[in-house]
Structures are given as C-alpha cells and as structure tokens.
Design a protein around this motif. Structure first.
Motif, PDB file in Angstrom:
ATOM      1  N   THR A  25      20.008  36.795  20.631  1.00 51.18           N
ATOM      2  CA  THR A  25      19.754  38.226  20.715  1.00 51.18           C
ATOM      3  C   THR A  25      20.887  38.937  21.433  1.00 51.18           C
ATOM      4  O   THR A  25      21.306  38.531  22.510  1.00 51.18           O
ATOM      5  N   GLN A  26      21.377  40.015  20.846  1.00 48.71           N
ATOM      6  CA  GLN A  26      22.406  40.845  21.469  1.00 48.71           C
ATOM      7  C   GLN A  26      21.749  42.089  22.042  1.00 48.71           C
ATOM      8  O   GLN A  26      20.945  42.739  21.380  1.00 48.71           O
ATOM      9  N   ILE A  27      22.094  42.415  23.279  1.00 50.76           N
ATOM     10  CA  ILE A  27      21.503  43.552  23.960  1.00 50.76           C
ATOM     11  C   ILE A  27      22.498  44.705  23.999  1.00 50.76           C
ATOM     12  O   ILE A  27      23.642  44.542  24.425  1.00 50.76           O
ATOM     13  N   LYS A  28      22.060  45.875  23.546  1.00 48.26           N
ATOM     14  CA  LYS A  28      22.879  47.079  23.626  1.00 48.26           C
ATOM     15  C   LYS A  28      22.107  48.151  24.388  1.00 48.26           C
ATOM     16  O   LYS A  28      20.940  48.405  24.088  1.00 48.26           O
ATOM     17  N   ILE A  29      22.784  48.742  25.367  1.00 55.75           N
ATOM     18  CA  ILE A  29      22.184  49.836  26.120  1.00 55.75           C
ATOM     19  C   ILE A  29      23.105  51.039  26.008  1.00 55.75           C
ATOM     20  O   ILE A  29      24.281  50.954  26.348  1.00 55.75           O
ATOM     21  N   ASP A  30      22.554  52.131  25.510  1.00 59.20           N
ATOM     22  CA  ASP A  30      23.349  53.347  25.323  1.00 59.20           C
ATOM     23  C   ASP A  30      24.635  53.042  24.551  1.00 59.20           C
ATOM     24  O   ASP A  30      25.734  53.466  24.935  1.00 59.20           O
TER      25      ASP A  30
END
Length: 280
Positions: A25-30
């Motif tokens: 899983t890749q996490i992207k924030i803003d």
C-alpha cells in the motif's frame, strides 16, 4: 516510564479495510507520497501503521504512557490501549475492529478509526491510499506550500514544504512571538563582524497560495555573537520579522528549534522539495 510525543500529526492519514496486501500500500497525504522506513501492516482486514509515523505527520499531539496512547487534536481526544479493542473518544467508549499492538519495539495503531475520528477525505485506488486534509487558510486563501530559504557563505537553498498539517504547525509556531520591539539597527543575510548588536537572517518563510502568491512572510534573525558579552547585553538572541506588517518581535530559541524540527520531519517524510541549491 513516560514518553511524550508532541507535534505534528497529519490530519488523518492512512485508512482502511482493503483486500490488498498492506505491505504494497502506498500512502499519499495532500498529494505527497509519505516516506517511511516501516510499511503499513494488515490485521483483521484493517491497515495498521506505526505510532511514530502518526506522531510526525498528523496535526495532533500524541502522548504515550505505559500501554496507553492519547491522541489529541482541536477538541477531539482519543485514548487507546495496547492489546485492547476498547477506545475512549471524547469520554465515550467504543470498540475497535482491531487492537493496537507492539512489534519490533514499535506501536501499531488502526488508521481507519483515527482518520474517521479526526475527519478527512480518504480514497483508495489501485494500491494507493489518498488522504486530503483541510488546508491552512490565511486571509481567506488556501496555503499550497511554505517556501523556506536560507543562505550560507557560498550560496543558498530554497525548498517548498507541502502538507497541510505542516503548514498549520509551522504557522502556529510563528504566532508564539514575544514582545514587540524596534527593528535592529543592522540586519541582513550576511554576518556583520564590524557592528555589535547586528543580526543575520537565519531563514525566510513564505506561505504561498494556489496562485503562488505570498500571503504571509516571516523572517528569523539571530544575533551575531562574535563580540564581547558586555557589548551584546540587552540584545535578544533571536528576532522575528513579520514582513507584511513590518513588525519585529522577540523570538525564543525554543520556537526556532521547533521550526527546525518540523522542517526536518517534513524532509524525512517526503514533504520537502528542493527548488534551488546554489551552495558551492
């Protein structure tokens, strides 16, 4: 033994119950891909992340004491316990789908519950969890980036700090200014070794809107200390210049160090981009 982590926490992070393997899983924030030396894990079809990732990337305070974890942001308070599904949210008891746990000396917590509680928009698409948090508003304009610049003897560095929680945390530190003072008689980017009481600019910080216009600017100056102590008496060690107001304030070393730590965290976690580097 009591450990306290205060700081940044990025409003709402990773999420959720997905069939995909959490390790991929890749996490992207803003719109920023979060860097971490430890991948999320999946337990009972829920995504779990290390507490340290949260403490450095969420707009809340994290307190860790014995087996109890307290997360606080705005008026919301969450109390979790290791190996226990019972959680307190604003003095009301709820049950988690999966309990927090310790692994390799790291505490893992369920992100879905935290994301929903602190309120953020979360989407999942082909192995990427995307979180959009509320932006910092200054003069009714959404802040897109904090442009940080510092100069050295042989050049300078300009970098953009992304992430709404970083913007909010940094702006809050700038509001911790002390008493208003007169502008120093001598100040510039360069260190002046001829005039006692002169100041050199430590850093320039511009809060920029979507249209790349500067909405607010703060400059930090430090006292040039290459003089006998008796010639420096009465001069604060740090000064903050509110450029738009053209006002000067005493600034503490603690505030300066807090800004430094936040920017270091942003760089470590992937929220800093070098725009220009002319250091020889």
């Amino acid at each position: 033994m009591k450990k306290v982590f205060t700081g940044l926490l990025l409003t709402s992070m990773f999420f959720v119950a997905f069939p995909a393997d959490a390790a991929t899983t890749q996490i992207k924030i803003d719109d920023v891909i979060v860097k971490s030396d430890t991948a999320p894990e999946q337990r009972s079809n829920r995504i779990m992340v290390p507490l340290r990732v949260i403490s450095e990337n969420l707009g809340a305070q994290v307190h860790w004491k014995d087996s109890q974890i307290t997360l606080a942001m705005n008026k919301t308070l969450i109390v979790l316990n290791l190996n226990n599904k019972t959680v307190m949210k604003n003095d009301k008891t709820e049950q988690l789908d999966v309990q927090p746990y310790m692994k390799n000396n790291r505490t893992y917590v369920p992100i879905r519950f935290i994301a929903e509680t602190f309120g953020s928009q979360v989407q999942y698409n082909q192995g990427t969890v995307s979180i959009t948090s509320e932006p910092l508003l200054l003069d009714n304009k959404k802040i897109k980036a904090l442009r940080y610049e510092y100069q050295m003897t042989m050049g300078g560095v300009i970098q953009d700090i992304k992430g709404n929680a970083y913007h909010k945390a940094l702006y809050q530190v700038f509001q911790q200014k002390g008493n208003k003072v007169e502008a120093p008689k001598e100040y510039s980017w360069q260190i002046n070794l001829d005039i006692p009481g002169s100041y050199s600019k430590r850093g320039q910080y511009r809060f920029m809107s979507d249209d790349t216009n500067t909405v607010k600017q703060f400059d930090i100056y430090s006292l040039n200390t290459a003089f006998p102590d008796e010639l420096l008496q009465g001069h604060p060690h740090h000064l903050l210049h509110d450029v738009f107001e053209d006002s000067w304030y005493i600034f503490t070393d603690q505030a300066v160090q807090s800004i430094k730590q936040l920017i270091n965290n942003a760089a470590t976690n992937g929220f800093s981009t070098i725009i220009s580097n002319t250091v020889a």
